[in-house]
Design an enzyme around this catalytic site. Structure first.
Site, PDB file in Angstrom:
ATOM      1  CB  SER A 247      55.975  15.273  33.270  1.00  0.00           C
ATOM      2  OG  SER A 247      55.613  14.246  32.117  1.00  0.00           O
ATOM      3  CE  LYS A 248      53.033  11.665  40.009  1.00  0.00           C
ATOM      4  NZ  LYS A 248      51.604  11.684  40.932  1.00  0.00           N
TER       5      LYS A 248
END
Ligand code: GLU
Length: 472
Positions: A247-248
């Protein structure tokens, strides 16, 4: 690859959906397809899958183009835009109808929902069984909306010899008669991908393993058209360092962020992405040329790889040290405050010292700013802390000795400073630290003798004198 596979020309493709930036997983897919094609002397193509008009944006298309360009992964030909091929997709759907391999299905969405709900109530998996599969529309269907579905086989099993996952089989009755054309006549993703891959002559498809299920739907479509089956390689997705899906938070950023925010060199990202899920013994540093020489699907790992920012930065540090000095100077000039050609020449000269200490281009720029600061220098807090009365007195000693240096070369300034230290019975650090502060405004910098040599006589003496005066 087997002999029959090598006999055909290899054509690979990277097929991003332009609904966002080029993310790191996409970049790796592009890289693997590029390397596979190059390794086998084949062709590598790019197809922009922009059929989702609402979500595909021109900005995303540009970001993907820029990201690929930066990594040296643009296709061998101009990209194919899937949205421009809807007519061709519909033509193939018609051919499938004509051969009886597809059918017009007049089930309404209400009927479909009712069947789905009935299956749910009976706690059975929903499997579409359209009566239109074997039934010709009558006059009452005239003008009624329909979708075109593929008649997928209901018996036996389909097998994929996947280059990464090995042999995988799925029972054919698990594959529903999926839609090829929607009721508004637009092609579905499943149809578009198969037609485009065929028309582009794609022979090998490396992509994320989230597409493995799609492959088992694409196969009956390919077979129904009598087209050659491509060889698939479904690559496990990238996970974060903690093992969770990337994820980010883990660094799942756009490639532009790797360039701009993280200050990475493209060759470092190239090497890192290659090693992320592919290996050749324990070789870590692999150049583009070497990667082309070595890359094959056999080296792709079967389990998800973990993204490791620290490794990426270490690799970047390596490539910074390897990089050409003038190129690095150009890359960091603006951020370091170098504007004129003269400044850039100085920055290039300083690069061997500067680059030894930096893991990213922002660190490199920050380390170079002292070269272009104007006098009197603003002292960083830690540097100011170094300049007590004793330090300022020592600066005066250094200034006097340096003023007499006949030739401003690194060896000469070094021996002058060492002599002062000896005479005054000072440890070298007692002179070097205040000098560093006075000359750079910081408590960290390249070696102090390098700093003196780079700044030159006039600027060095003036900067030292500025801080001596401050003591008065
Ligand atoms: N456009 C798809 C994606 O971005 C890839 C399709 C494919 O590789 O077959 O996930």
């Amino acid at each position: 690859m087997s002999a029959s596979e090598t006999a055909q020309k290899v054509v690979t493709r990277f097929a991003p959906s332009p609904t966002g930036y080029l993310h790191i997983g996409g970049a790796r897919t592009a890289l693997f397809n590029f390397l596979f094609a190059r390794h086998h002397g084949g062709q590598y193509l790019v197809r922009i899958e922009d059929t989702d008009k609402k979500r595909s944006t021109p900005e995303a298309i540009e970001a993907i183009h820029d990201g690929l360009d930066w990594l040296g992964l643009l296709g061998d030909e101009e990209p194919v835009f899937q949205s421009q091929r809807a007519g061709r997709h519909a033509e193939v759907a018609q051919q499938l109808l004509d051969k009886g391999a597809a059918y017009k299905c007049y089930l309404t969405s209400e009927e479909l929902t009712a069947r789905r709900e009935a299956a749910q109530a009976a706690k059975k998996p929903f499997r579409l069984n359209s009566e239109w599969r074997d039934c010709q529309p009558g006059p009452e269907q005239e003008g009624q909306p329909f979708v075109v579905r593929l008649k997928t086989p209901n018996e036996g099993e389909s097998v994929i010899e996947d280059m990464v996952q090995g042999r995988i089989s799925v029972k054919n009755d698990e594959i529903d008669d999926f839609i090829l054309l929607r009721s508004d006549g637009t092609p579905t993703y499943m149809l578009a991908v198969v037609v485009d891959d065929h028309d582009m002559g794609v022979t090998h498809i490396l992509r994320g393993d989230d597409h493995l299920n799609n492959a088992f739907r694409q196969l009956p479509l390919i077979k129904a058209m009598g087209w050659p089956e491509p060889t698939y390689g479904h690559v496990p997705l990238i996970h974060g360092a903690d093992g969770a899906k990337l994820s980010k938070r883990h660094g799942a950023l756009g490639v532009d962020a790797y360039r701009d925010e993280m200050g990475l060199l493209p060759e470092a990202v190239f090497n890192y992405l290659l090693r992320l899920g592919w290996g050749h013994g324990d070789e870590e540093i692999i150049s583009r040329t070497r990667a082309i020489e070595l890359f094959d699907a056999g080296g792709i790992g079967k389990s998800p790889s973990r993204f490791d920012t620290k490794k990426l930065l270490n690799l970047n540090g390596h490539y910074i040290r390897e990089a050409d000095n003038a190129r690095l100077a150009e890359l960091v000039a603006a951020e370091a405050g170098a504007s004129s050609d003269e400044d850039k020449a100085l920055l290039t000269r300083a690069m061997p010292e500067l680059k030894a200490r930096a893991r990213d281009l922002h660190e490199l720029a920050a380390g170079a700013t002292f070269l272009f600061k104007s006098r009197p220098l603003q002292m960083e807090e830690k540097a100011a802390g170094l300049l007590d009365d004793e330090a300022r007195k020592n600066l005066a000693l250094a200034h006097a000795a340096l003023s007499d240096v006949p030739r401003w070369e690194i060896e000469d300034v070094e021996s002058a400073i060492r002599e002062v230290a000896d005479q005054a019975e000072l440890k070298l650090g007692k002179l070097a630290q205040p000098l560093r502060a006075a000359l750079t405004g910081s408590n960290t910098s390249p070696g102090i003798f390098d700093v003196l040599a780079l700044l030159g006589r006039e600027e060095s003496l003036a900067r030292i004198a500025d801080q001596m005066r401050n003591a008065e």
